[in-house]
Motif scaffolding. Structure first.
Motif, short mmCIF file in Angstrom:
data_model
loop_
_atom_site.label_atom_id
_atom_site.label_comp_id
_atom_site.label_asym_id
_atom_site.label_seq_id
_atom_site.Cartn_x
_atom_site.Cartn_y
_atom_site.Cartn_z
N ARG A 67 40.91 51.58 42.17
CA ARG A 67 41.13 50.13 42.11
C ARG A 67 39.83 49.41 41.79
NH1 ARG A 67 43.76 47.24 40.01
NH2 ARG A 67 45.55 48.40 40.81
N GLU A 68 38.71 49.88 42.34
CA GLU A 68 37.42 49.26 42.06
C GLU A 68 37.07 49.37 40.58
OE1 GLU A 68 32.73 50.18 43.07
OE2 GLU A 68 34.28 50.90 44.46
N VAL A 69 37.32 50.53 39.99
CA VAL A 69 37.06 50.72 38.56
C VAL A 69 37.96 49.80 37.75
CG1 VAL A 69 37.12 52.37 36.64
CG2 VAL A 69 36.33 53.11 38.89
N GLY A 70 39.25 49.72 38.12
CA GLY A 70 40.17 48.85 37.41
C GLY A 70 39.77 47.39 37.47
N ASP A 71 39.35 46.94 38.66
CA ASP A 71 38.92 45.54 38.81
C ASP A 71 37.68 45.26 37.96
OD1 ASP A 71 40.98 45.05 40.56
OD2 ASP A 71 39.77 45.31 42.37
N ARG A 72 36.77 46.23 37.92
CA ARG A 72 35.54 46.04 37.14
C ARG A 72 35.86 45.94 35.65
NH1 ARG A 72 32.95 49.96 39.21
NH2 ARG A 72 31.97 48.68 40.80
N LEU A 73 36.77 46.80 35.18
CA LEU A 73 37.13 46.77 33.76
C LEU A 73 37.94 45.52 33.42
CD1 LEU A 73 37.99 50.52 33.10
CD2 LEU A 73 36.00 49.24 32.30
N LEU A 74 38.78 45.05 34.36
CA LEU A 74 39.52 43.81 34.12
C LEU A 74 38.57 42.64 33.98
CD1 LEU A 74 42.16 42.22 33.91
CD2 LEU A 74 42.18 42.07 36.40
N GLU A 75 37.52 42.62 34.79
CA GLU A 75 36.52 41.55 34.68
C GLU A 75 35.83 41.61 33.33
OE1 GLU A 75 32.44 40.15 37.00
OE2 GLU A 75 33.87 41.47 38.02
#
Length: 230
Positions: A109-117
């Motif tokens: 989830r942390e990776v996904g949030d970072r890429l979404l940003e």
């Protein structure tokens, strides 16, 4: 899981001693060392590079290929550059005279949030005359770094149905009339407005577990207020 012979624990022999975050319980006399089974991010990085980039590197050096290669690398770095350190204390009665540490991948989830940003702040680029470089579009825009995501074409208009792009449009789309974010009716309905509709739907209810091993539910009719885009 130990099922890939060439992918084991992270090699720690040549690594510098760990510097885990200090805690109130840690003192000056605590020894640190690498141990446990750290995630071998270097193996994953290299395998991903071979799998994702090889076919594109052999092809033409067009702008789409350059963008794909750049974004592939940004995705890998979103994992590799944000490995987290986990530690375990050793010693009598939890004295933590020695601490063993290892590296773990960041949470999915942390990776996904970072890429979404990064996606929301993606930079538009155009191809350079040499066919090998990408140039940012716009004035006073800094060149994107390796962790930034980039694009060259604007997204098509998803408000209206379009067979060519596969867009179904947002007509009849359920939205949230009170939300101010991307689920709100103002944005989803593309300023066309929306209508309120009351529907009665059948749902599972009063579910009970019966030993062993069945879940039985009754059917209930539920009235719901929906907001639907014009």
């Amino acid at each position: 899981m130990g099922e890939l012979l060439q992918c084991g624990c992270e090699a720690t022999r040549n690594k510098a001693p760990p510097r885990p975050p200090s805690s109130p319980s840690s003192g000056d006399g605590i020894k640190w060392e690498w141990g446990g089974c750290g995630d071998d991010v270097e193996f994953g990085y290299e395998m991903s590079k071979k799998f994702m980039d090889a076919k594109r590197r052999r092809g033409k050096s067009d702008i789409r290929t350059l963008i794909n290669l750049h974004n592939n690398e940004a995705g890998r770095l979103a994992v590799k550059l944000h490995m987290r350190t986990e530690c375990k204390c050793h010693g009598l009665s939890g004295s933590c005279t020695l601490r063993t540490c290892w590296k773990k991948m960041p949470h999915f989830r942390e990776v996904g949030d970072r890429l979404l940003e990064r996606f929301n702040g993606a930079s538009k680029v155009m191809g350079g005359n040499d066919g090998k470089t990408l140039i940012p579009v716009g004035q006073n825009i800094k060149p994107p770094d390796k962790q930034d995501l980039i694009y060259s074409d604007e997204s098509p208009d998803f408000c209206l149905a379009n067979r060519k792009t596969g867009s179904l449009g947002t007509r009849g789309r359920m939205c949230n009339s009170t939300a101010m974010d991307i689920s709100g009716c103002d944005l989803l309905c593309c300023e066309r407005g929306y209508r309120e509709e009351t529907v009665v739907i059948e749902e599972n209810c009063l579910c009970r577990f019966h030993w062993c091993c069945v879940v039985q539910c009754k059917k209930c009719m539920v009235r719901k207020e929906l907001s639907l885009c014009h």
